[in-house]
Scaffold this active site. Structure first.
Site, PDB file in Angstrom:
ATOM      1  N   GLY A  85       4.543   1.898  -0.999  1.00 59.64           N
ATOM      2  CA  GLY A  85       4.428   3.318  -1.331  1.00 59.64           C
ATOM      3  C   GLY A  85       3.318   3.981  -0.558  1.00 59.64           C
ATOM      4  O   GLY A  85       2.829   3.421   0.425  1.00 59.64           O
ATOM      5  N   ASN A  86       2.936   5.175  -0.972  1.00 60.08           N
ATOM      6  CA  ASN A  86       1.817   5.870  -0.322  1.00 60.08           C
ATOM      7  C   ASN A  86       1.076   6.701  -1.365  1.00 60.08           C
ATOM      8  O   ASN A  86       1.497   6.769  -2.517  1.00 60.08           O
ATOM      9  CB  ASN A  86       2.321   6.715   0.856  1.00 60.08           C
ATOM     10  CG  ASN A  86       3.266   7.806   0.419  1.00 60.08           C
ATOM     11  OD1 ASN A  86       2.884   8.756  -0.241  1.00 60.08           O
ATOM     12  ND2 ASN A  86       4.546   7.653   0.761  1.00 60.08           N
ATOM     13  N   HIS A  87      -0.007   7.339  -0.945  1.00 66.13           N
ATOM     14  CA  HIS A  87      -0.904   8.001  -1.896  1.00 66.13           C
ATOM     15  C   HIS A  87      -0.517   9.436  -2.247  1.00 66.13           C
ATOM     16  O   HIS A  87      -1.295  10.128  -2.887  1.00 66.13           O
ATOM     17  CB  HIS A  87      -2.338   7.979  -1.357  1.00 66.13           C
ATOM     18  CG  HIS A  87      -2.952   6.623  -1.370  1.00 66.13           C
ATOM     19  ND1 HIS A  87      -3.198   5.938  -2.535  1.00 66.13           N
ATOM     20  CD2 HIS A  87      -3.344   5.811  -0.367  1.00 66.13           C
ATOM     21  CE1 HIS A  87      -3.737   4.761  -2.245  1.00 66.13           C
ATOM     22  NE2 HIS A  87      -3.833   4.656  -0.933  1.00 66.13           N
TER      23      HIS A  87
END
Ligand code: CTP
Length: 220
Positions: A31-33
């Site tokens: 995923g990412n932030h």
């Protein structure tokens, strides 16, 4: 009186928000932030100004703004299907989501066990490019892209041209007040001719309203 400020009435808009999650196995993902806040701000402001908004999001939208229809997705593939399936009936697509560029090939159908499986090697493949799919449509809506850059405006100007978007919102994620999860943003908006306009650091709600002014003018 009721019509005051509803300058986007009649406009139908898709807004994407959040970061996609690409499964490795049933419990793990890449995923990412991305917090979704910029997309949420745009969706809420557009609905308040009278637009019919479909928010395609990977994070729960808690604002419950009337006029925002929410479609929850996880992966880039799901986001692509949700956006592409609705884009022909929309006037505007705003791609504020941080979509994964690659995903694990063949995610495991069971939790990978350290004790049994050891340390896995994950192989990746390209995901669908949601934005490119909309730009390629024969009769396409207005398309707004986002680009998280690290200090390189020239890169963003080239991106605006290469991607064929009507507007590209570039933000420097390395600057204070502009990173993931922040309530403020400092952006440069580039149009299809490559002219750019840098806006000062401001709350994401204000960025949303200024961006919607630009979109309204493009649609006029
Ligand atoms: N985007 C998309 N589908 C993808 C990846 C990105 O629709 N699979 C959209 C994002 O929502 C955003 C824009 O494309 O609007 C972001 O592009 P960016 O990731 O900055 O562009 P890349 O071409 O991936 O650039 P880079 O080479 O810098 O990674």
């Amino acid at each position: 009186v009721l019509a005051a400020g509803r300058d986007l009435a009649g406009l139908s808009m898709i807004v994407t928000a959040g970061g996609t999650r690409e499964p490795i196995d049933p419990v793990r993902y890449i995923g990412n932030h991305s917090s979704g806040k910029m997309g949420f701000a745009i969706a809420s402001a557009a609905a308040r100004r009278g637009a019919a908004v479909t928010l395609v999001s990977t994070v729960p939208y808690l604002a419950d703004e009337p006029g925002v229809d929410v479609v929850e997705v996880d992966t880039a593939g799901e986001m692509a299907r949700a956006v592409w399936g609705r884009a022909a009936e929309s006037d505007v697509v705003v791609m504020a989501a941080a979509v994964a560029d690659f995903r694990p090939v063949n995610p495991a159908d069971h939790k990978i066990k350290r004790s049994r499986d050891g340390i896995p090697t994950v192989e990746f493949e390209a995901t669908e490019d949601v934005l490119a799919g909309v730009v390629a449509m024969e009769e396409r809506p207005i398309v707004v892209g986002f680009a998280a850059e690290a200090g390189d405006l020239e890169d963003a100007e080239r991106k605006a041209k290469d991607k064929g978007v009507d507007l590209l919102v570039a933000n420097d994620i390395a600057r204070p007040g502009s990173g993931f999860g922040s309530d403020t943003n400092e952006v440069t908006v580039i149009d299809a001719d490559g002219s750019s306009e840098s806006w000062e650091l401001m709350p994401k709600d204000e960025v949303a309203d200024k961006l919607l002014d630009r979109i309204r003018d493009l649609n006029a």
